[in-house]
Design an enzyme around this catalytic site. Structure first.
Site, PDB file in Angstrom:
ATOM      1  N   LYS A   1       0.836  -1.211   0.000  1.00 41.12           N
ATOM      2  CA  LYS A   1       0.000   0.000   0.000  1.00 41.12           C
ATOM      3  C   LYS A   1       0.866   1.256   0.000  1.00 41.12           C
ATOM      4  O   LYS A   1       0.528   2.248  -0.638  1.00 41.12           O
ATOM      5  CB  LYS A   1      -0.949   0.006   1.216  1.00 41.12           C
ATOM      6  CG  LYS A   1      -2.144  -0.910   1.055  1.00 41.12           C
ATOM      7  CD  LYS A   1      -3.108  -0.381   0.007  1.00 41.12           C
ATOM      8  CE  LYS A   1      -4.424  -1.107  -0.132  1.00 41.12           C
ATOM      9  NZ  LYS A   1      -4.406  -2.524  -0.402  1.00 41.12           N
TER      10      LYS A   1
ATOM     11  N   LYS B   1      -2.274 -11.647  -9.232  1.00 36.02           N
ATOM     12  CA  LYS B   1      -3.535 -12.311  -8.910  1.00 36.02           C
ATOM     13  C   LYS B   1      -4.717 -11.459  -9.338  1.00 36.02           C
ATOM     14  O   LYS B   1      -4.568 -10.252  -9.552  1.00 36.02           O
ATOM     15  CB  LYS B   1      -3.594 -12.558  -7.404  1.00 36.02           C
ATOM     16  CG  LYS B   1      -3.440 -11.261  -6.637  1.00 36.02           C
ATOM     17  CD  LYS B   1      -3.639 -11.404  -5.147  1.00 36.02           C
ATOM     18  CE  LYS B   1      -3.442 -10.055  -4.498  1.00 36.02           C
ATOM     19  NZ  LYS B   1      -4.213  -9.732  -3.362  1.00 36.02           N
TER      20      LYS B   1
ATOM     21  N   LYS C   1      -9.591  -6.665  -6.828  1.00 39.52           N
ATOM     22  CA  LYS C   1     -10.744  -5.779  -7.002  1.00 39.52           C
ATOM     23  C   LYS C   1     -10.357  -4.478  -7.692  1.00 39.52           C
ATOM     24  O   LYS C   1     -11.145  -3.870  -8.378  1.00 39.52           O
ATOM     25  CB  LYS C   1     -11.363  -5.446  -5.648  1.00 39.52           C
ATOM     26  CG  LYS C   1     -12.105  -6.617  -5.049  1.00 39.52           C
ATOM     27  CD  LYS C   1     -12.994  -6.152  -3.908  1.00 39.52           C
ATOM     28  CE  LYS C   1     -13.110  -7.213  -2.844  1.00 39.52           C
ATOM     29  NZ  LYS C   1     -12.409  -6.883  -1.599  1.00 39.52           N
TER      30      LYS C   1
HETATM   31  P1  TYM Z   1     -10.411  -8.866   0.455  1.00 39.65           P
HETATM   32  O1  TYM Z   1     -11.656  -8.058   0.528  1.00 39.65           O
HETATM   33  O2  TYM Z   1      -9.258  -8.310  -0.293  1.00 39.65           O
HETATM   34  O3  TYM Z   1     -10.720 -10.288  -0.162  1.00 39.65           O
HETATM   35  C1  TYM Z   1     -11.762 -11.112   0.344  1.00 39.65           C
HETATM   36  C2  TYM Z   1     -11.322 -12.568   0.321  1.00 39.65           C
HETATM   37  O4  TYM Z   1     -10.975 -12.975  -1.014  1.00 39.65           O
HETATM   38  C3  TYM Z   1      -9.681 -13.558  -1.022  1.00 39.65           C
HETATM   39  N1  TYM Z   1      -9.013 -13.246  -2.300  1.00 39.65           N
HETATM   40  C4  TYM Z   1      -8.422 -14.169  -3.074  1.00 39.65           C
HETATM   41  N2  TYM Z   1      -8.256 -15.498  -2.936  1.00 39.65           N
HETATM   42  C5  TYM Z   1      -7.621 -16.149  -3.929  1.00 39.65           C
HETATM   43  N3  TYM Z   1      -7.154 -15.559  -5.055  1.00 39.65           N
HETATM   44  C6  TYM Z   1      -7.279 -14.217  -5.248  1.00 39.65           C
HETATM   45  N4  TYM Z   1      -6.852 -13.650  -6.366  1.00 39.65           N
HETATM   46  C7  TYM Z   1      -7.925 -13.459  -4.225  1.00 39.65           C
HETATM   47  N5  TYM Z   1      -8.230 -12.146  -4.069  1.00 39.65           N
HETATM   48  C8  TYM Z   1      -8.883 -12.033  -2.880  1.00 39.65           C
HETATM   49  C9  TYM Z   1      -8.957 -12.924   0.147  1.00 39.65           C
HETATM   50  O5  TYM Z   1      -7.893 -13.730   0.580  1.00 39.65           O
HETATM   51  C10 TYM Z   1     -10.069 -12.827   1.163  1.00 39.65           C
HETATM   52  O6  TYM Z   1     -10.220 -14.049   1.855  1.00 39.65           O
HETATM   53  N6  TYM Z   1      -8.267  -8.173   4.906  1.00 39.65           N
HETATM   54  C11 TYM Z   1      -9.324  -8.888   4.217  1.00 39.65           C
HETATM   55  C12 TYM Z   1     -10.722  -8.615   4.795  1.00 39.65           C
HETATM   56  C13 TYM Z   1     -10.823  -8.898   6.238  1.00 39.65           C
HETATM   57  C14 TYM Z   1     -10.836 -10.173   6.868  1.00 39.65           C
HETATM   58  C15 TYM Z   1     -10.982  -9.925   8.256  1.00 39.65           C
HETATM   59  C16 TYM Z   1     -10.732 -11.483   6.396  1.00 39.65           C
HETATM   60  C17 TYM Z   1     -10.956  -7.946   7.222  1.00 39.65           C
HETATM   61  N7  TYM Z   1     -11.050  -8.571   8.437  1.00 39.65           N
HETATM   62  C18 TYM Z   1     -11.031 -10.963   9.202  1.00 39.65           C
HETATM   63  C19 TYM Z   1     -10.787 -12.519   7.322  1.00 39.65           C
HETATM   64  C20 TYM Z   1     -10.942 -12.268   8.702  1.00 39.65           C
HETATM   65  C21 TYM Z   1      -9.332  -8.433   2.768  1.00 39.65           C
HETATM   66  O7  TYM Z   1      -8.914  -7.365   2.454  1.00 39.65           O
HETATM   67  O8  TYM Z   1      -9.958  -9.291   1.910  1.00 39.65           O
END
Ligand code: TYM
Length: 332
Positions: A113, A195, A198
């Site tokens: 970031k 990867k 979003k």
């Molecule tokens: P976020 O919003 O970026 O993504 C949500 C979930 O999708 C998974 N993910 C992927 N898995 C495989 N391949 C990809 N290309 C890929 N892109 C995204 C992420 O691993 C995630 O599981 N920090 C977290 C949100 C969060 C969270 C938490 C998760 C906040 N508090 C507590 C678990 C527990 C995040 O930014 O996910």
């Protein structure tokens, strides 16, 4: 016997994509039968990148609708928005005393970031893994279904839990990242680099909201080359990625056929991409249509979020009570 507890969250920062589905949501759906599940929209976390908050409500409702369309049953799991559970903020504050500046600065996502948004290196970004730990520990969860990119955050959550337990007495289980019977997943982008995501490289990411033609266009543009010339050649990364994507949405026999064609070699990447595009359309279209229908029903989604917040707070307030007691923050 009480069910084991599961927590996971998704940031409402844009349309959900195949990475979110296969890394996280597919596991949510499988876990809902056997575990006590808390799944939430991480709206506080999304503020670290300063989104246009006029879009926030729409994004949060869309994430919920897409999760339900993917198979989550709101009767079985607790669905809520992070900001509706103030107990998380209190635990976040307390855990911050156990998190060190040095380790936070070394976190990979923080360093990413800093590179991506050098003019907005706010304290929320630095303490992002602490808030995430609070999300998980507030329900004393054992399992956290996430993709590979979240592995380091989970390791930090275990460290904070351990430090708390060591200092104030055993209270928190050490949460484990979870993927059904498998290693954590990283769904690759279509351009052979990195990867699906979003916000980055939108044309190389397949979103659950993409229409059929856009899906076909994106897949047909995926990077390939003129193909192998020798039998059993080694496979370039970007071709491996296409096979990985195919293995997620196509029949095993289809993937197998193209693998054999690659080894011979008689593969035609154009045919492979056409097949992949059709299988992607078949996979994404029903989720998209269902999500659109659910998203229309605002009163259903609002009611669900209110009930989810209440259930989540019931569990969270028990943990906060125990946390205060463990630390000695109890005066009457
Ligand atoms: P976020 O919003 O970026 O993504 C949500 C979930 O999708 C998974 N993910 C992927 N898995 C495989 N391949 C990809 N290309 C890929 N892109 C995204 C992420 O691993 C995630 O599981 N920090 C977290 C949100 C969060 C969270 C938490 C998760 C906040 N508090 C507590 C678990 C527990 C995040 O930014 O996910």
């Amino acid at each position: 016997m009480a069910k084991e507890i599961v927590v996971s969250g998704i940031r409402p920062t844009g349309f959900l994509h195949l990475g979110n589905y296969f890394g996280a949501m597919r596991n949510y759906v499988r876990m809902q039968e056997e575990y006590e599940c808390y799944f939430f929209v991480a709206d506080w976390h999304s503020l670290t990148t300063h989104p246009d908050t006029k879009e926030l409500r729409n994004s949060v409702l869309r994430v919920l609708a897409e999760n339900i369309a993917a198979g989550l049953d709101p009767e079985k799991v607790c669905l809520y928005a992070q900001s509706d559970v103030p107990e998380i903020a209190e635990l976040f504050l307390l855990l911050n005393m156990l998190a060190y500046k040095g380790e936070l600065e070394k976190t990979t996502t923080f360093k990413d970031k800093v590179r991506l948004q050098p003019d907005n290196v706010n304290a929320g970004l630095l303490t992002y893994p602490v808030l995430m730990s609070a999300d998980i520990l507030i329900h004393r969860a054992k399992y956290v279904p996430v993709g590979k990119d979240q592995e380091q955050h989970l390791e930090m959550a275990r460290n904070f839990a351990q430090r708390f337990n060591h200092r104030y007495g055993e209270l928190f289980p050490e949460p484990q990242a979870f993927n059904f019977g498998n290693q954590l997943l990283k769904v690759p982008s279509l351009d052979g680099a990195g990867k699906m995501s979003k916000s980055e490289n939108q044309y190389a990411t397949l979103y659950l909201a993409d229409d059929d033609d856009l899906i076909r266009k994106k897949v047909m543009k995926a990077k390939t080359d003129s193909g192998p010339t020798e039998p059993n050649s080694s496979m370039p990364d970007y071709i491996q990625n296409l096979f990985q994507l195919m293995s997620l949405v196509s029949e095993d026999s289809t993937t197998q056929k193209f693998r054999e064609d690659f080894d011979k070699p008689s593969i035609r990447y154009g045919d492979m991409k056409k097949q992949l595009a059709e299988d992607m359309v078949k996979f994404i279209a029903p989720i998209r249509e269902k999500a659109n229908a659910i998203r229309q029903d605002e009163s259903f989604l609002s009611k669900l979020m209110k009930e989810g917040a209440e259930r989540s707070r019931e569990s969270a307030s028990k943990t906060i009570e125990l946390t205060r007691k463990a630390i000695g923050l109890k005066y009457f």
